[in-house]
Design an enzyme around this catalytic site. Structure first.
Site, short mmCIF file in Angstrom:
data_model
loop_
_atom_site.label_atom_id
_atom_site.label_comp_id
_atom_site.label_asym_id
_atom_site.label_seq_id
_atom_site.Cartn_x
_atom_site.Cartn_y
_atom_site.Cartn_z
N LYS A 184 0.84 -1.22 0.00
CA LYS A 184 0.00 0.00 0.00
C LYS A 184 0.87 1.27 0.00
CE LYS A 184 -2.00 -1.10 3.86
NZ LYS A 184 -1.28 -2.36 4.13
N ARG B 195 -9.30 0.77 9.04
CA ARG B 195 -8.89 -0.61 9.33
C ARG B 195 -9.96 -1.34 10.12
NH1 ARG B 195 -2.94 0.42 9.21
NH2 ARG B 195 -1.86 -1.57 9.12
N ARG C 166 11.72 -5.56 4.65
CA ARG C 166 11.45 -4.11 4.49
C ARG C 166 12.38 -3.25 5.35
NH1 ARG C 166 5.40 -2.10 5.22
NH2 ARG C 166 5.50 -3.19 7.22
N ARG D 206 11.46 -1.43 10.99
CA ARG D 206 10.41 -1.22 11.99
C ARG D 206 10.44 -2.32 13.05
NH1 ARG D 206 5.08 -0.20 8.41
NH2 ARG D 206 4.19 -1.24 10.23
N ARG E 9 -0.70 -9.28 13.10
CA ARG E 9 -1.26 -8.26 12.21
C ARG E 9 -2.12 -8.90 11.12
NH1 ARG E 9 4.36 -5.60 11.19
NH2 ARG E 9 3.41 -4.29 9.60
P1 ADP Z 1 2.32 -1.83 3.19
O1 ADP Z 1 2.34 -0.32 3.11
O2 ADP Z 1 1.11 -2.43 2.55
O3 ADP Z 1 2.53 -2.34 4.59
P2 ADP Z 1 4.85 -1.63 1.76
O4 ADP Z 1 4.46 -0.75 0.61
O5 ADP Z 1 5.65 -1.01 2.84
O6 ADP Z 1 3.54 -2.38 2.36
O7 ADP Z 1 5.63 -2.88 1.15
C1 ADP Z 1 6.22 -3.87 1.99
C2 ADP Z 1 7.61 -4.25 1.45
O8 ADP Z 1 7.45 -4.95 0.23
C3 ADP Z 1 8.51 -3.07 1.15
O9 ADP Z 1 9.83 -3.38 1.55
C4 ADP Z 1 8.42 -2.88 -0.35
O10 ADP Z 1 9.66 -2.42 -0.89
C5 ADP Z 1 8.12 -4.28 -0.84
N1 ADP Z 1 7.17 -4.30 -1.97
C6 ADP Z 1 6.08 -3.51 -2.16
N2 ADP Z 1 5.43 -3.85 -3.30
C7 ADP Z 1 6.13 -4.90 -3.83
C8 ADP Z 1 5.99 -5.71 -5.01
N3 ADP Z 1 4.98 -5.52 -5.87
N4 ADP Z 1 6.90 -6.68 -5.22
C9 ADP Z 1 7.90 -6.90 -4.34
N5 ADP Z 1 8.11 -6.18 -3.23
C10 ADP Z 1 7.23 -5.18 -2.98
P1 AMP Z 2 1.13 0.37 9.12
O1 AMP Z 2 2.25 1.37 9.02
O2 AMP Z 2 -0.05 0.73 8.28
O3 AMP Z 2 1.61 -1.04 8.92
O4 AMP Z 2 0.60 0.46 10.65
C1 AMP Z 2 1.45 0.15 11.73
C2 AMP Z 2 0.62 -0.02 12.98
O5 AMP Z 2 -0.01 1.23 13.31
C3 AMP Z 2 -0.52 -1.03 12.92
O6 AMP Z 2 -0.09 -2.38 13.16
C4 AMP Z 2 -1.44 -0.52 14.02
O7 AMP Z 2 -0.94 -0.85 15.30
C5 AMP Z 2 -1.30 1.01 13.86
N1 AMP Z 2 -2.31 1.56 12.93
C6 AMP Z 2 -2.09 2.18 11.75
N2 AMP Z 2 -3.23 2.56 11.18
C7 AMP Z 2 -4.23 2.16 12.01
C8 AMP Z 2 -5.64 2.23 11.96
N3 AMP Z 2 -6.29 2.80 10.92
N4 AMP Z 2 -6.34 1.70 13.00
C9 AMP Z 2 -5.73 1.13 14.04
N5 AMP Z 2 -4.39 1.00 14.14
C10 AMP Z 2 -3.64 1.52 13.13
#
Ligand code: ADP
Ligand code: AMP
Length: 216
Positions: A13, A88, A127, A161, A172
């Site tokens: 995302k 969420r 990541r 992270r 999660r």
């Molecule tokens: P989210 O925001 O949904 O938690 P991220 O955008 O941070 O996910 O992506 C998670 C990890 O996967 C990051 O390290 C990113 O570089 C990698 N990633 C994202 N999209 C792809 C893809 N289509 N193919 C491979 N790796 C990806």
């Molecule tokens: P993310 O960066 O989206 O992976 O979010 C990291 C963490 O932040 C999640 O695992 C939750 O603990 C918290 N968080 C982020 N967005 C929300 C949301 N909309 N509702 C509740 N918790 C959230």
């Protein structure tokens, strides 16, 4: 354009939000990033959220709803926004609808990025991000052009992270299915849901998102 990106943690995302942001010039709003910034600055909100985030649990609705309410009121959201990681829960989705209704704003689309759990784990465990500018990377799938140097700002310090570990990711994913998944039929009923196969490369997924949005 007013968009929501849905998908499991690690589905991509944030990565896609960044690309859409570049293509459309609208802000990408990540509640997770806002909470992490709040924690870094040592605010009360950040400290309250910490235990939930570290355990892979959702932060209480009233905290994240407050964040979104304040953020959507900012000037740069006037022409559109991309929500990443919000809503969420069904309750968050309903409150968001009320908030947008009051502003006379209609959502254009809710894009669900679909990725199976086995791939999610590999994406999250690899990541990392630049300490200085926040640019996201992956050990295998999104490496900087020069090893150890951020493509965007030239920074050489990176972080992972604390919640990107196996146990937390499992929590999660359970929470995603139990609490976030019900938002998918909610948006489907409204005719807003668009599903994208998120298993290809970042560029392949981005091309699919662009075609849904009618960009290019
Ligand atoms: P989210 O925001 O949904 O938690 P991220 O955008 O941070 O996910 O992506 C998670 C990890 O996967 C990051 O390290 C990113 O570089 C990698 N990633 C994202 N999209 C792809 C893809 N289509 N193919 C491979 N790796 C990806
Ligand atoms: P993310 O960066 O989206 O992976 O979010 C990291 C963490 O932040 C999640 O695992 C939750 O603990 C918290 N968080 C982020 N967005 C929300 C949301 N909309 N509702 C509740 N918790 C959230």
């Amino acid at each position: 354009m007013k968009l929501i990106l849905l998908g499991a943690p690690g589905a991509g995302k944030g990565t896609q939000a960044e690309v859409i942001c570049k293509h459309l010039g609208i802000p990408a709003i990540s509640t997770g990033n806002i909470l992490r910034e709040a924690l870094k600055s040592g605010t009360e909100m950040g400290l309250k959220a910490k235990a939930f985030m570290d355990a892979g649990q959702l932060v209480p609705d009233e905290i994240v709803i407050g964040i979104i309410k304040d953020r959507l009121a900012e000037e740069d959201c006037k022409n559109g926004f991309i929500l990443d990681g919000f809503p969420r829960t069904l309750h968050q989705a309903e409150v968001l609808d009320e908030m947008l209704d009051r502003k006379g704003i209609n959502l254009d689309a809710v894009i669900e990025i679909q990725v199976p759990d086995e791939i999610i784990m590999e994406r999250i465990l690899g990541r990392y991000a630049c300490m200085k500018c926040g640019q996201g990377y992956h050990d295998k799938f999104q490496k900087p052009k020069v090893y150890g140097v951020c493509d965007v700002c030239g920074g050489t310090d990176f972080f992972r992270r604390v919640d990107d570990n196996k146990t937390t990711v499992q929590n999660r994913l359970v929470n995603y299915r139990a609490l976030t998944y019900p938002t998918i039929p909610y948006y489907e009923k409204k005719g807003l849901l668009r599903c994208v196969d998120g298993t290809g490369t970042i560029e392949a997924v981005s091309n699919k998102v662009d075609s849904i949005l009618g960009i290019k």
